[in-house]
Design a protein around this motif. Structure first.
Motif, PDB file in Angstrom:
ATOM      1  N   SER A  25       1.117   2.237   4.331  1.00 35.36           N
ATOM      2  CA  SER A  25       0.835   2.579   3.124  1.00 35.36           C
ATOM      3  C   SER A  25       1.928   1.544   2.351  1.00 35.36           C
ATOM      4  O   SER A  25       2.795   0.992   2.811  1.00 35.36           O
ATOM      5  N   LYS A  27       3.499   0.566  -1.627  1.00 34.25           N
ATOM      6  CA  LYS A  27       3.691   0.714  -3.064  1.00 34.25           C
ATOM      7  C   LYS A  27       3.970  -0.642  -3.532  1.00 34.25           C
ATOM      8  O   LYS A  27       5.012  -1.070  -3.035  1.00 34.25           O
ATOM      9  N   GLN A  28       3.506  -1.085  -4.664  1.00 31.18           N
ATOM     10  CA  GLN A  28       3.594  -2.428  -5.266  1.00 31.18           C
ATOM     11  C   GLN A  28       4.033  -2.415  -6.557  1.00 31.18           C
ATOM     12  O   GLN A  28       3.121  -1.678  -7.324  1.00 31.18           O
ATOM     13  N   ARG A  42       7.753  -4.548  -3.038  1.00 31.29           N
ATOM     14  CA  ARG A  42       6.891  -4.007  -2.244  1.00 31.29           C
ATOM     15  C   ARG A  42       7.664  -2.879  -1.657  1.00 31.29           C
ATOM     16  O   ARG A  42       8.705  -3.372  -0.693  1.00 31.29           O
ATOM     17  N   LEU A  78      11.097  -0.506  -8.198  1.00 35.35           N
ATOM     18  CA  LEU A  78       9.756   0.010  -8.435  1.00 35.35           C
ATOM     19  C   LEU A  78       9.894   0.965  -9.659  1.00 35.35           C
ATOM     20  O   LEU A  78       8.895   1.050 -10.539  1.00 35.35           O
ATOM     21  N   VAL A  85       2.350   1.100 -10.785  1.00 37.46           N
ATOM     22  CA  VAL A  85       2.851   0.944  -9.480  1.00 37.46           C
ATOM     23  C   VAL A  85       1.551   1.020  -8.706  1.00 37.46           C
ATOM     24  O   VAL A  85       1.143   2.197  -8.728  1.00 37.46           O
ATOM     25  N   GLU A  87      -0.693   1.896  -5.329  1.00 35.85           N
ATOM     26  CA  GLU A  87      -0.627   2.552  -4.123  1.00 35.85           C
ATOM     27  C   GLU A  87      -1.883   2.141  -3.342  1.00 35.85           C
ATOM     28  O   GLU A  87      -3.065   2.186  -3.951  1.00 35.85           O
ATOM     29  N   LYS A  88      -1.611   1.810  -2.061  1.00 35.57           N
ATOM     30  CA  LYS A  88      -2.766   1.228  -1.311  1.00 35.57           C
ATOM     31  C   LYS A  88      -2.205   1.486   0.005  1.00 35.57           C
ATOM     32  O   LYS A  88      -1.186   1.482   0.653  1.00 35.57           O
ATOM     33  N   TYR A 105      -7.350   1.314  -2.058  1.00 33.83           N
ATOM     34  CA  TYR A 105      -6.357   1.831  -3.064  1.00 33.83           C
ATOM     35  C   TYR A 105      -6.568   3.101  -3.372  1.00 33.83           C
ATOM     36  O   TYR A 105      -7.602   3.820  -3.320  1.00 33.83           O
TER      37      TYR A 105
END
Length: 165
Positions: A25, A27-28, A42, A78, A85, A87-88, A105
Motif C-alpha cells: 500500500s 499513500k502519496q 510517499r 501528507l 492524497v 491511495e493505491k 487505486y
C-alpha cells in the motif's frame, strides 16, 4: 543524475493478478508542483517513507531524486499535501525481462488500474503483456500529479477495458 524512463498503460482485465506479488500500500501526496517539476511524499504500508523530486516536462523521461525520510515527518507532510492524497496498492509483475508495476487505486479513484514499466533507455520496446490496454504515456489526466490536484484528471475511470475479466 538519476533518470526515470517509463511508459504507462491502462490495464485490461485481471489476468495480471495471477502473476503479481503480494503488493504494497502507498499513500502519496504532492507538496509543490510546477509545469516542469514536482515534490511528492510517499508513505508505504511497511512504514518506509520517501520524498521524491521529479524535474522535466517529457512524459517518457525525467530526472528523479528520491530520499528516505522518517515516517513521522512524512505523515506531517501528507497532512499538508496539496489536493487529494492518493491511495493505491502497487503490485509487481515480471514479464519478458521487464518489471511492470500495477497500481490499483482506492479512495476517490477506486476502480482505476494503471500499469507502468520502467525502461533503461527510451529506445527500449518491451513486449506488452496481454493484460495491458491502451497506452496513456503522456496523457496528463493519468498522471498522479493531475489526479492529486484534479487538474484535468480523468473524470471517469470505469472504462470497459478496466473492468473485464
Amino acid at each position: 543524475m538519476a533518470k526515470e524512463i517509463e511508459r504507462k498503460f491502462l490495464v485490461s482485465g485481471k489476468r495480471w493478478r495471477l502473476l503479481a506479488d503480494a503488493g504494497e500500500s502507498i499513500k502519496q501526496g504532492y507538496l509543490t508542483t510546477m509545469d516542469d517539476r514536482s515534490l511528492r511524499v510517499r508513505v508505504y504500508g511497511d512504514g518506509r517513507a520517501c520524498l521524491t523530486l521529479k524535474i522535466g516536462q517529457s512524459a517518457l523521461e525525467r530526472d528523479e531524486y528520491e530520499f528516505d525520510i522518517s515516517p513521522e515527518i512524512a505523515a506531517e507532510m501528507l497532512d499538508q499535501a496539496l489536493g487529494t492524497v492518493l491511495e493505491k496498492v502497487r503490485y509487481r509483475v515480471e514479464h519478458k525481462g521487464f518489471v511492470w508495476e500495477i497500481d490499483v487505486y482506492g479512495g476517490r479513484y477506486s476502480g482505476l488500474v494503471v500499469a507502468e514499466v520502467e525502461l533503461e533507455s527510451a529506445a527500449d520496446r518491451p513486449e506488452l503483456p496481454d493484460w495491458v490496454g491502451r497506452e496513456v504515456t503522456g496523457d496528463f489526466r493519468y498522471s498522479n500529479q493531475a489526479m492529486a490536484l484534479s487538474e484535468g484528471a480523468i473524470a471517469s475511470f470505469h472504462e470497459p477495458h478496466t473492468q473485464s475479466g
